[in-house]
Design a protein around this motif. Structure first.
Motif, PDB file in Angstrom:
ATOM      1  N   ALA A  22      -8.934   5.307 -12.415  1.00 19.27           N
ATOM      2  CA  ALA A  22      -7.825   6.142 -12.884  1.00 19.27           C
ATOM      3  C   ALA A  22      -6.586   5.310 -13.196  1.00 19.27           C
ATOM      4  O   ALA A  22      -5.800   5.665 -14.081  1.00 19.27           O
ATOM      5  N   ALA A  23      -6.418   4.184 -12.492  1.00 22.71           N
ATOM      6  CA  ALA A  23      -5.251   3.324 -12.732  1.00 22.71           C
ATOM      7  C   ALA A  23      -5.229   2.821 -14.165  1.00 22.71           C
ATOM      8  O   ALA A  23      -4.165   2.544 -14.720  1.00 22.71           O
ATOM      9  N   VAL A  24      -6.403   2.717 -14.771  1.00 21.88           N
ATOM     10  CA  VAL A  24      -6.522   2.229 -16.145  1.00 21.88           C
ATOM     11  C   VAL A  24      -6.619   3.406 -17.128  1.00 21.88           C
ATOM     12  O   VAL A  24      -6.034   3.395 -18.201  1.00 21.88           O
ATOM     13  N   LEU A  25      -7.345   4.459 -16.722  1.00 22.02           N
ATOM     14  CA  LEU A  25      -7.595   5.590 -17.624  1.00 22.02           C
ATOM     15  C   LEU A  25      -6.456   6.603 -17.630  1.00 22.02           C
ATOM     16  O   LEU A  25      -6.305   7.381 -18.573  1.00 22.02           O
ATOM     17  N   GLY A  26      -5.646   6.661 -16.539  1.00 22.21           N
ATOM     18  CA  GLY A  26      -4.472   7.521 -16.493  1.00 22.21           C
ATOM     19  C   GLY A  26      -4.683   8.928 -15.962  1.00 22.21           C
ATOM     20  O   GLY A  26      -3.707   9.625 -15.694  1.00 22.21           O
ATOM     21  N   ALA A  27      -5.929   9.385 -15.865  1.00 22.81           N
ATOM     22  CA  ALA A  27      -6.246  10.715 -15.327  1.00 22.81           C
ATOM     23  C   ALA A  27      -5.439  11.852 -15.955  1.00 22.81           C
ATOM     24  O   ALA A  27      -4.905  12.713 -15.256  1.00 22.81           O
ATOM     25  N   PRO A  28      -5.366  11.906 -17.293  1.00 21.09           N
ATOM     26  CA  PRO A  28      -4.572  12.954 -17.945  1.00 21.09           C
ATOM     27  C   PRO A  28      -5.105  14.348 -17.636  1.00 21.09           C
ATOM     28  O   PRO A  28      -6.321  14.565 -17.610  1.00 21.09           O
ATOM     29  N   GLY A  29      -4.182  15.284 -17.396  1.00 24.19           N
ATOM     30  CA  GLY A  29      -4.574  16.668 -17.121  1.00 24.19           C
ATOM     31  C   GLY A  29      -5.144  16.864 -15.738  1.00 24.19           C
ATOM     32  O   GLY A  29      -5.473  17.989 -15.356  1.00 24.19           O
ATOM     33  N   GLU A  30      -5.277  15.802 -14.976  1.00 19.76           N
ATOM     34  CA  GLU A  30      -5.848  15.910 -13.635  1.00 19.76           C
ATOM     35  C   GLU A  30      -4.844  15.451 -12.581  1.00 19.76           C
ATOM     36  O   GLU A  30      -4.311  16.245 -11.821  1.00 19.76           O
ATOM     37  N   TYR A  31      -4.591  14.136 -12.550  1.00 24.15           N
ATOM     38  CA  TYR A  31      -3.617  13.628 -11.559  1.00 24.15           C
ATOM     39  C   TYR A  31      -3.048  12.287 -12.003  1.00 24.15           C
ATOM     40  O   TYR A  31      -3.464  11.239 -11.495  1.00 24.15           O
ATOM     41  N   VAL A  32      -2.098  12.357 -12.899  1.00 25.31           N
ATOM     42  CA  VAL A  32      -1.438  11.137 -13.387  1.00 25.31           C
ATOM     43  C   VAL A  32      -0.647  10.480 -12.252  1.00 25.31           C
ATOM     44  O   VAL A  32      -0.499   9.253 -12.217  1.00 25.31           O
ATOM     45  N   ASP A  33      -0.154  11.295 -11.319  1.00 23.14           N
ATOM     46  CA  ASP A  33       0.568  10.726 -10.157  1.00 23.14           C
ATOM     47  C   ASP A  33      -0.360   9.803  -9.358  1.00 23.14           C
ATOM     48  O   ASP A  33       0.008   8.687  -8.980  1.00 23.14           O
ATOM     49  N   TYR A  34      -1.570  10.242  -9.128  1.00 23.01           N
ATOM     50  CA  TYR A  34      -2.561   9.434  -8.402  1.00 23.01           C
ATOM     51  C   TYR A  34      -2.890   8.163  -9.179  1.00 23.01           C
ATOM     52  O   TYR A  34      -2.954   7.063  -8.610  1.00 23.01           O
ATOM     53  N   ALA A  35      -3.078   8.301 -10.493  1.00 23.15           N
ATOM     54  CA  ALA A  35      -3.394   7.131 -11.323  1.00 23.15           C
ATOM     55  C   ALA A  35      -2.269   6.098 -11.226  1.00 23.15           C
ATOM     56  O   ALA A  35      -2.515   4.895 -11.093  1.00 23.15           O
TER      57      ALA A  35
END
Ligand code: NAP
Length: 241
Positions: A138-151
């Motif tokens: 997720a740090a690379v993919l960004g987790a859009p719509g899910e959890y950008v805070d976590y990414a």
């Protein structure tokens, strides 16, 4: 026989699989958990069955006093030579537009501040050894719509990995990270979608989610002397995603 490894969040999921595998490789294991004492006790029993010393300590990685107590307890098992910064959380899936300050702070507190506090404690106490940070694809993919805070919290862990690796290389401490992809654990239920891995499996080039054991294999290799010339490195365990 290896030394002692601390595995934060070792009661369930990737941390539990790492604890069991580290024990099989001869590490004495001190695992931490936040709430699930029952699960932690089972992992400790599995580690001891491999013939090593093992214990579980209730320690919230966001609390400095808990972290210090965790390291004190671990050192009773022998010299500390390993840390796996694994404890992590997500919050329910949503868009950035809906994030609250409290949620952002909580996500960063566990995933980023907790990793810093444990890494700090480790480099103060270890004279040689290895730290493995459990980041995320997720740090690379960004987790859009899910959890950008976590990414973003995991991207900070990646920067910690790069900087700390250079700071402590001269002290004989290696610092690396694994970036798991979609792994079958309870964390997806915490994000509000227990079936997330099945939903997204077809987007993974290898065509499936991964197992905690598959991540543990990489973590334990990075801890081991077999990775003696590897530091400041990232290993993606994401099936190509
Ligand atoms: P999990 O099954 O939900 O387990 C989380 C573990 O962390 C549990 O042992 C939990 O303890 C512990 N924990 C949570 N908050 C804590 C705190 N404040 N202090 C101490 N321990 C705490 O999660 P997982 O999927 O195995 O995730 C492990 C790591 O891999 C995390 O850093 C996660 O971000 C990362 N990761 C997971 C995936 C995936 O798809 N599963 C993908 C990429 C990265 P209790 O049992 O006591 O609650």
């Amino acid at each position: 026989m290896n030394g002692v490894v601390i595995i934060t969040g070792g009661s369930r999921g990737i941390g539990a699989a790492t604890a069991r595998l580290a024990a099989r490789h001869g590490w004495n294991v001190c695992l931490s958990y936040r709430a699930r004492e029952d699960a932690a006790t089972d992992v400790v029993a599995a580690c001891r069955a491999e013939g090593v010393r093992a214990q579980a300590v209730r320690a919230d990685v966001t609390e400095e006093a808990d972290v210090a107590a965790l390291f004190d307890r671990a050192e009773r098992l022998g010299p500390l030579t390993g840390l796996v910064n694994n404890a992590g959380v997500v919050a329910p899936q949503t868009r950035v537009a809906n994030l609250t300050r409290d949620r952002i702070e909580r996500v960063f507190a566990v995933n980023t501040v907790g990793a810093f506090l444990c890494a700090r404690e480790a480099v103060r106490r270890m004279s040689g050894g290895a730290i493995v940070n459990v980041s995320s694809r997720a740090a690379v993919l960004g987790a859009p719509g899910e959890y950008v805070d976590y990414a973003a919290a995991k991207a900070a862990v990646d920067a910690l990995t790069v900087g700390l690796a250079k700071e402590v290389a001269g002290s004989g401490i290696r610092v690396n990270a694994v970036r798991p992809g979609l792994i079958e654990t309870d964390i997806h239920a915490e994000g509000g979608e227990p079936g997330r891995v099945a939903r997204l499996a077809s987007s993974v080039p290898l065509g499936r989610g991964g197992t905690p054991q598959e991540v543990a294999e990489t973590v334990v290799w990075l801890l081991s002397p077999a990775a003696s010339y590897v530091t400041g490195a990232f290993v993606d365990v994401g099936g190509g995603r």
